[in-house]
Design a protein around this motif. Structure first.
Motif, PDB file in Angstrom:
ATOM      1  N   THR A  97      98.628 120.099 -11.782  1.00 34.43           N
ATOM      2  CA  THR A  97      97.441 119.338 -11.400  1.00 34.43           C
ATOM      3  C   THR A  97      97.747 117.849 -11.332  1.00 34.43           C
ATOM      4  O   THR A  97      97.381 117.173 -10.368  1.00 34.43           O
ATOM      5  N   LEU A  98      98.459 117.331 -12.329  1.00 42.97           N
ATOM      6  CA  LEU A  98      98.820 115.910 -12.318  1.00 42.97           C
ATOM      7  C   LEU A  98      99.739 115.581 -11.150  1.00 42.97           C
ATOM      8  O   LEU A  98      99.588 114.538 -10.504  1.00 42.97           O
ATOM      9  N   GLN A  99     100.696 116.464 -10.859  1.00 42.28           N
ATOM     10  CA  GLN A  99     101.583 116.238  -9.714  1.00 42.28           C
ATOM     11  C   GLN A  99     100.798 116.244  -8.408  1.00 42.28           C
ATOM     12  O   GLN A  99     101.042 115.421  -7.523  1.00 42.28           O
ATOM     13  N   ALA A 100      99.864 117.176  -8.256  1.00 44.08           N
ATOM     14  CA  ALA A 100      99.062 117.258  -7.034  1.00 44.08           C
ATOM     15  C   ALA A 100      98.204 116.011  -6.859  1.00 44.08           C
ATOM     16  O   ALA A 100      98.103 115.454  -5.761  1.00 44.08           O
ATOM     17  N   LEU A 101      97.600 115.542  -7.946  1.00 43.42           N
ATOM     18  CA  LEU A 101      96.774 114.336  -7.863  1.00 43.42           C
ATOM     19  C   LEU A 101      97.612 113.100  -7.560  1.00 43.42           C
ATOM     20  O   LEU A 101      97.201 112.225  -6.800  1.00 43.42           O
ATOM     21  N   SER A 102      98.808 113.036  -8.130  1.00 40.22           N
ATOM     22  CA  SER A 102      99.715 111.930  -7.851  1.00 40.22           C
ATOM     23  C   SER A 102     100.137 111.949  -6.378  1.00 40.22           C
ATOM     24  O   SER A 102     100.200 110.895  -5.723  1.00 40.22           O
ATOM     25  N   PHE A 103     100.427 113.130  -5.850  1.00 38.26           N
ATOM     26  CA  PHE A 103     100.773 113.284  -4.443  1.00 38.26           C
ATOM     27  C   PHE A 103      99.617 112.812  -3.557  1.00 38.26           C
ATOM     28  O   PHE A 103      99.813 112.077  -2.587  1.00 38.26           O
ATOM     29  N   GLY A 104      98.405 113.220  -3.898  1.00 35.43           N
ATOM     30  CA  GLY A 104      97.230 112.797  -3.135  1.00 35.43           C
ATOM     31  C   GLY A 104      97.036 111.295  -3.162  1.00 35.43           C
ATOM     32  O   GLY A 104      96.665 110.685  -2.157  1.00 35.43           O
ATOM     33  N   GLU A 105      97.306 110.695  -4.314  1.00 35.71           N
ATOM     34  CA  GLU A 105      97.189 109.240  -4.433  1.00 35.71           C
ATOM     35  C   GLU A 105      98.203 108.535  -3.526  1.00 35.71           C
ATOM     36  O   GLU A 105      97.883 107.554  -2.855  1.00 35.71           O
ATOM     37  N   ARG A 106      99.446 109.058  -3.487  1.00 30.49           N
ATOM     38  CA  ARG A 106     100.460 108.479  -2.592  1.00 30.49           C
ATOM     39  C   ARG A 106     100.061 108.651  -1.134  1.00 30.49           C
ATOM     40  O   ARG A 106     100.235 107.742  -0.317  1.00 30.49           O
ATOM     41  N   CYS A 107      99.504 109.814  -0.793  1.00 35.11           N
ATOM     42  CA  CYS A 107      99.053 110.053   0.588  1.00 35.11           C
ATOM     43  C   CYS A 107      97.955 109.068   0.974  1.00 35.11           C
ATOM     44  O   CYS A 107      97.914 108.598   2.117  1.00 35.11           O
ATOM     45  N   ALA A 108      97.074 108.747   0.036  1.00 34.34           N
ATOM     46  CA  ALA A 108      95.976 107.830   0.320  1.00 34.34           C
ATOM     47  C   ALA A 108      96.471 106.416   0.605  1.00 34.34           C
ATOM     48  O   ALA A 108      95.767 105.626   1.241  1.00 34.34           O
TER      49      ALA A 108
END
Length: 153
Positions: A97-108
């Motif tokens: 979950t933390l990795q997915a949220l971090s990935f989403g933050e980078r995408c943003a």
């Protein structure tokens, strides 16, 4: 869609990335292990492409996996891209979950500029096409120089 003399075309990419495969956690073997390694490799290259876009690097490694090659137009400068992150609330999946949220933050943090590409004449259109072909050839030469001339999974 036509607007006067201007024709506008669009593409829609819907991609389910499914998340990285934790081989140790899932204990896959055989063909599924090969598939998991391929998924993880593609996701790693996608992360590298997003990092290169965020940092405005001159080279973005789109050609290093089929996934990023397919998503090149969605990650490039002339697009509008949205990412939906799905997470699990169980503590057992906290790392993912933390990795997915971090990935989403980078995408943003990826910024794109959408503009219409137009040519005033056939000569201008041909010059634009020639410049694009030369850029592609240059990128291919760069990949071949680094030993990455073929596309991995």
């Amino acid at each position: 869609q036509a607007r006067g003399d201007l024709e506008v075309s669009s593409q829609l990419h819907l991609v389910d990335l499914a998340g990285s495969e934790r081989v140790k956690k899932s204990q896959v073997k055989g063909g599924r292990l090969v598939e998991a390694v391929g998924i993880n490799t593609s996701l790693m290259v996608l992360g590298q492409c997003i990092a290169a876009r965020v940092e405005a690097r001159p080279h973005v490694p789109y050609y290093e996996s089929r996934l990023t090659l397919l998503l090149r137009s969605a990650l490039g400068g002339d697009s509008r891209t949205s990412v939906v992150i799905c997470c699990h609330k169980d503590d057992m999946h906290a790392d993912e979950t933390l990795q997915a949220l971090s990935f989403g933050e980078r995408c943003a943090m990826v910024t794109n500029r959408v503009h219409a590409a137009m040519a005033c004449s056939a000569t201008d259109a041909l010059a634009t096409i020639d410049a694009s072909l030369e850029e592609c050839a240059s990128q291919i030469r760069g990949l071949e120089g680094r030993g990455k001339g073929s596309l991995p999974a």
